[in-house]
Design a protein around this motif. Structure first.
Motif, PDB file in Angstrom:
ATOM      1  N   SER B 262       0.832  -1.203   0.000  1.00 57.43           N
ATOM      2  CA  SER B 262       0.000   0.000   0.000  1.00 57.43           C
ATOM      3  C   SER B 262       0.864   1.250   0.000  1.00 57.43           C
ATOM      4  CB  SER B 262      -0.907   0.008   1.227  1.00 57.43           C
ATOM      5  OG  SER B 262      -0.110   0.174   2.385  1.00 57.43           O
ATOM      6  N   HIS B 263       0.281   2.328  -0.456  1.00 53.61           N
ATOM      7  CA  HIS B 263       1.033   3.582  -0.529  1.00 53.61           C
ATOM      8  C   HIS B 263       0.230   4.709   0.092  1.00 53.61           C
ATOM      9  CE1 HIS B 263       4.024   1.713  -3.137  1.00 53.61           C
ATOM     10  NE2 HIS B 263       3.004   1.066  -3.660  1.00 53.61           N
ATOM     11  N   CYS B 316       4.448   9.481  -1.954  1.00 47.58           N
ATOM     12  CA  CYS B 316       4.145   8.372  -1.063  1.00 47.58           C
ATOM     13  C   CYS B 316       4.876   8.621   0.240  1.00 47.58           C
ATOM     14  CB  CYS B 316       4.598   7.053  -1.686  1.00 47.58           C
ATOM     15  SG  CYS B 316       4.416   5.677  -0.516  1.00 47.58           S
ATOM     16  N   LYS B 318       5.762   6.352   2.443  1.00 47.22           N
ATOM     17  CA  LYS B 318       6.725   5.322   2.851  1.00 47.22           C
ATOM     18  C   LYS B 318       8.073   5.813   2.337  1.00 47.22           C
ATOM     19  CE  LYS B 318       3.664   1.390   3.249  1.00 47.22           C
ATOM     20  NZ  LYS B 318       3.178   0.132   2.671  1.00 47.22           N
ATOM     21  N   HIS B 321       9.958   4.612  -0.512  1.00 46.63           N
ATOM     22  CA  HIS B 321       9.347   4.688  -1.837  1.00 46.63           C
ATOM     23  C   HIS B 321       9.652   6.005  -2.530  1.00 46.63           C
ATOM     24  CE1 HIS B 321       6.204   1.430  -0.572  1.00 46.63           C
ATOM     25  NE2 HIS B 321       7.463   1.033  -0.466  1.00 46.63           N
ATOM     26  N   MET B 392       8.446   7.699  -5.932  1.00 46.16           N
ATOM     27  CA  MET B 392       7.066   8.191  -5.961  1.00 46.16           C
ATOM     28  C   MET B 392       6.984   9.590  -5.380  1.00 46.16           C
ATOM     29  SD  MET B 392       5.091   4.748  -4.808  1.00 46.16           S
ATOM     30  CE  MET B 392       4.597   3.513  -5.992  1.00 46.16           C
TER      31      MET B 392
HETATM   32 CU   LIG Z   1       4.695   3.920  -1.420  1.00 50.39          CU
END
Ligand SMILES: [Cu+2]
Lengths: 486, 456
Positions: B262-263, B316, B318, B321, B392
């Motif tokens: 998931s993002h 994103c 995370k 990412h 991202m």
């Molecule tokens: Cu992500």
């Protein structure tokens, strides 16, 4: 005393017909090596030894006799020690300085003096006897001539001539052996010294890893386990370096012994690296036949068989036996490409034992023939094996130089790029540099092996068995002694 | 520029696929337009069929169609493609019509559509219309609802769109491989009434991830979770276009997630509302005001906000990412003094440079050679220096003077007076602090920014 000599003479007289051909053979034999030998030759027969040695090693052997020569030899030794040694200068040094070799050259002097003595009549001796008993005194005066010596002189001369020639071959054999040992020791010593440098680099890489890991653990970035793993590499590398360092000392000392260097000459210099690999490997032509013609152990065995024949008084040489007649050259067949085989010959006289038919004589002679054949077979086999070893070592060294080392280097370059991208850590980079260095040590070892096998091949082709070290006494000497005893 | 005819003309230079496909039967097949530029193409304004407000595909394009007896006909060609992930890196992918992800398909609620799918991949494939209500036999699951489309074969999918919303398409035959290789696209169903859910700008993109070993060019299709390239429409920052809008524009961003994780997509500046989910539009009363919305695996989300002037990071959350390829086993070097060891290392590796001692930001500034075809793990320069982001990440660029339909990058934002953070140059008195906790023997020695070691 007199009686025995006469009986011995009689025994000789029983076959008077054997004298003339024997003389002829002896003359032919002498012409091969030496012209005239009744007196001490000016070079003591060493010229032949020098020639045989030079042909096989490229270096001139000198026989240090107690005169002015020794001083010039010492000067040359000092001169050679000024520069870093090359393989050739090491051999030259060994020829000048190896005491064991000089000792074996002295055999030549002994053989020559025996030869000269065999060619001279013993001085007549005068005896005076006085017997007394039963009231009578008997005085016996006599002059004794060495009648037997006179009668056996031609034969004794032949035997001693053969021994002398054997001694020459033997001296050259020893010299070739020392040269081979020296070259091998030289290449091993240079390589070992070079390897110390690279194992030092491995240790340095491991040390950097270990030190970084220690700091990582100190700041809490590494666990004890991870740190100790890096430390273990360092500990191993340290042990490896210590071993390499001792190996370098041991190889250098081996060379020192062969060069006959004393404790005041120990700071001789070796080059930093081994000579480059030649552009191409040699393809010796007619290798096995060369060995038959040139190998000193083969020549000695052959001469020994000849000597046995002569001393047995077997004069009826009726034909020649080719103990190694096999193979044929240039066979062509219709519709097929010409195939080149090879022809190897080693000719030995085969005697007709017809009349004599003495079991012992035949057995002794056949023993010498078979021994020679075995020496010849060994020589050929050694040439083939040495060539394989040489060729493999050449290909391997080339493979390391052209493939392994550059590939490792490119891997290291790629790894550095990965490090730049933070894709791998400095620890992986250091581990990789250790592997890069070990590819170089692989090359150094392969190059050393090449030069050692190159020496072995040359030795196998023209000198002697490459396996036996000169310091071990070869069986050929025993054969010589056996041949000369008759 | 913004009409279909022009679009096809500009795309004409790259219409390589058309002739190859014509062998299948040009008479019955609509042309398979292809697009190989990685840049964002202008929205495709419909000239036939029902009118709608077109979307803009981030670093992508919309597939043209033809009308045939009232049916919209599309032609998708599944084929190997080369996609530029960002300048300096090209990757071998599988996609549709020259690109991965494939073109966005835009249709209108109530449309009858016929999609020809030609397989030019080395293996069989299908197309599953993710989230679209359709007859079971058009759902594109090989073996279950249809035979697979063998290489060289063309299948036809035909259905009527029953509900507007944000959907996706991707294979459902060897999908692990095919999605790891980039087979996917957006499927947008516009409301029948163009006034419904109308916005000024409507951006769409897919979240996707690849595992490309540094120095190579083909994704490792067997990777489960440990991907190293996190992309939007198979582009990594700084290769991602900005999302440009005019101050006050109503902006919609639609995202579909076809990665394995998931993002949490986070927008700086204006708050947004989640207005669409997998199933369609959310009634106004049920919408969530958010600044971060988690787009879970296999889901679609549409967010909307009113544009505020500025350069707003959009990414994103995370943190891994927003990095490009990086070592996943690299130890932390923070606080480790490497200087003298570095000298030793440099003797063995002359080009070695110390990194990571202060963190990883060095990476954003140092220009060091990398393996071929590899993006630096964080990169991208802003007006004030290194942005230190990859993957991202993009920027929502809102300006007062952007013309409608203009998606061109307006450059960096010029901050009005007194609206920019500035350096304080006065004195720094030591603040009064309560005594901190003392370390015991189980506490590792941690290097603190200043002082504070009395307790050790
Ligand atoms: Cu992500």
């Amino acid at each position: 005393m007199m009686k025995t000599r006469i009986m011995a003479t009689r025994a000789e007289m029983r076959a008077p017909h054997s004298m003339r051909p024997l003389k002829r053979l002896a003359a032919a034999g002498a012409a091969l090596f030496l012209a005239g030998c009744a007196t001490v030759s000016p070079d003591g027969g060493f010229g032949t030894v020098q020639q045989l040695t030079k042909e096989r090693t490229g270096q001139t052997a000198t026989w240090q006799r107690p005169d002015a020569q020794a001083d010039s030899a010492k000067a040359r030794v000092d001169e050679l020690l000024q520069q870093p040694l090359t393989a050739d200068s090491a051999v030259e040094l060994a020829f000048l300085n190896n005491k064991g070799l000089q000792a074996s050259f002295s055999e030549l002097g002994i053989a020559e003096s025996d030869l000269v003595r065999a060619g001279r009549l013993r001085n007549p001796s005068f005896t005076f006897g006085r017997l007394s008993g039963n009231g009578a005194v008997e005085i016996d005066r006599s002059i004794l001539f060495d009648v037997l010596g006179l009668l056996t002189m031609p034969l004794a001369k032949q035997v001693e001539q053969a021994r002398f020639e054997q001694a020459q071959l033997q001296a050259a054999f020893e010299a070739v052996g020392v040269a081979a040992d020296t070259r091998r020791a030289y290449f091993s010593a240079v390589a070992a010294q070079e390897l110390v440098k690279y194992f030092g680099q491995v240790k340095e890489a491991a040390q950097a890893s270990s030190e970084l890991a220690r700091r990582m653990a100190h700041t809490g970035n590494f666990s004890k386990l991870t740190q100790m793993r890096e430390q273990a590499f360092y500990a191993d590398a340290t042990a490896q370096l210590a071993r390499a360092q001792h190996q370098a000392v041991a190889e250098r000392e081996r060379l020192t012994r062969l060069l006959g260097l004393g404790s005041d000459q120990l700071n001789f210099k070796l080059p930093e690296r081994l000579p480059e690999l030649p552009k191409s490997a040699v393809e010796p032509k007619d290798a096995e036949q060369t060995a038959m013609d040139k190998r000193l152990d083969v020549l000695m065995a052959k001469r020994s068989a000849d000597a046995v024949a002569k001393s047995l008084g077997l004069t009826k040489a009726t034909r020649v036996v080719n103990v190694l007649n096999f193979g044929y050259a240039n066979r062509s067949q219709t519709g097929e490409a010409r195939s080149n085989g090879y022809l190897i010959e080693l000719e030995l006289p085969l005697f007709d034992f017809g009349v004599a038919r003495l079991l012992r004589a035949e057995a002794t002679y056949m023993q010498a023939v078979n021994r020679t054949a075995q020496v010849a077979i060994n020589a050929q086999s050694e040439v083939r094996e040495s060539y394989s070893a040489y060729r493999t070592a050449f290909d391997l060294a080339q493979h390391y130089r052209d493939e392994v080392v550059p590939l490792r280097k490119r891997i290291s370059e790629e790894n550095l790029l990965r490090y730049n991208g933070m894709l791998i850590s400095v620890f992986e980079l250091l581990a990789d540099s250790r592997e890069q260095v070990s590819s170089i040590t692989g090359y150094v070892e392969a190059l050393r092996d090449f030069w050692v096998t190159d020496t072995n091949l040359q030795t196998a082709l023209t000198g002697r068995s490459p396996d036996a070290s000169a310091t071990e006494r070869p069986s050929a000497k025993a054969a010589l002694a056996a041949g000369g005893a008759h | 520029m913004n009409n279909r005819r022009n679009f096809i003309r500009t795309a004409g230079a790259t219409m390589l696929g058309a002739t190859a496909v014509s062998r299948v039967g040009a008479a019955s097949l609509p042309e398979a337009v292809i697009q190989t530029s990685p840049d964002m193409q202008p929205p495709l304004i419909p000239t036939t069929g029902r009118p709608y407000n077109p979307v803009v595909t981030l670093n992508g394009w919309t597939l043209p169609w033809r009308m045939k007896n009232g049916v919209k006909e599309f032609h998708l060609v599944a084929e190997p493609v080369v996609r530029e992930i960002a300048p300096g890196m090209k990757v071998n992918l599988w996609g549709y019509n020259g690109q991965s992800p494939g073109p966005t398909i835009e249709v209108v609620e109530g449309d009858r559509i016929r999609i020809f799918v030609t397989n030019k991949l080395p293996e069989e494939t299908t197309v599953h219309w993710h989230g679209v209500l359709l007859p079971s036999g058009m759902d594109g699951v090989s073996g279950l609802t249809q035979p697979a489309i063998r290489p060289g074969k063309t299948f036809v999918y035909e259905f009527v769109l029953q509900r507007s919303g944000t959907f996706m398409y991707h294979p459902h035959a060897d999908e692990m491989t095919q999605m790891a290789m980039g087979m996917m696209g957006m499927f947008i169903v516009h409301p029948k009434d163009p006034r419904q859910m109308k916005v000024d700008r409507d951006f769409v993109f897919l979240l996707n991830a690849y595992d490309v070993d540094p120095g190579s060019a083909t994704p490792k299709v067997n990777t489960m979770l440990d991907f190293n390239l996190w992309t939007w429409n198979s582009r990594a920052f700084p290769g991602i276009d900005p999302l440009v809008a005019r101050t006050g524009d109503r902006v919609r961003i639609r995202m579909g997630n076809l990665t394995m994780t998931s993002h949490p997509i986070h927008l700086h500046g204006p708050h947004f509302e989640v207005t669409g989910t997998d199933g369609g539009w959310i009634p106004k009363t049920a919408r969530w005001p958010e600044v971060t919305t988690d787009v879970a695996v296999g889901r679609m989300r549409a967010i909307e906000f009113d544009a505020l002037a500025g350069d707003w990071a959009f990414h994103c959350h995370k943190a891994h990412h927003t990095m490009n390829a990086m070592g996943h086993d690299v130890p932390t070097m923070i606080g480790v003094d490497q200087k003298d060891v570095a000298d030793k290392v440099r003797k063995l590796i002359p080009d070695y440079m110390v990194m990571g001692e202060r963190g990883m930001a060095d990476m954003g500034e140092m220009e060091m050679p990398l393996p071929d075809n590899t993006l630096p793990m964080m990169t991208g320069q802003g007006p004030f220096g290194a942005i230190g982001m990859g993957g991202m990440f993009s920027v929502v660029k809102v300006r007062d003077d952007v013309k409608p339909g203009d998606y061109k990058d307006p450059g960096w934002y010029k901050h009005p007076a007194k609206t920019l953070a500035y350096e304080y140059t006065g004195g720094l008195p030591n603040p009064a602090r309560a005594a901190g906790p003392t370390a015991d023997k189980t506490t590792l020695i941690v290097r603190k920014p200043m002082g504070g070691h009395e307790g050790h």
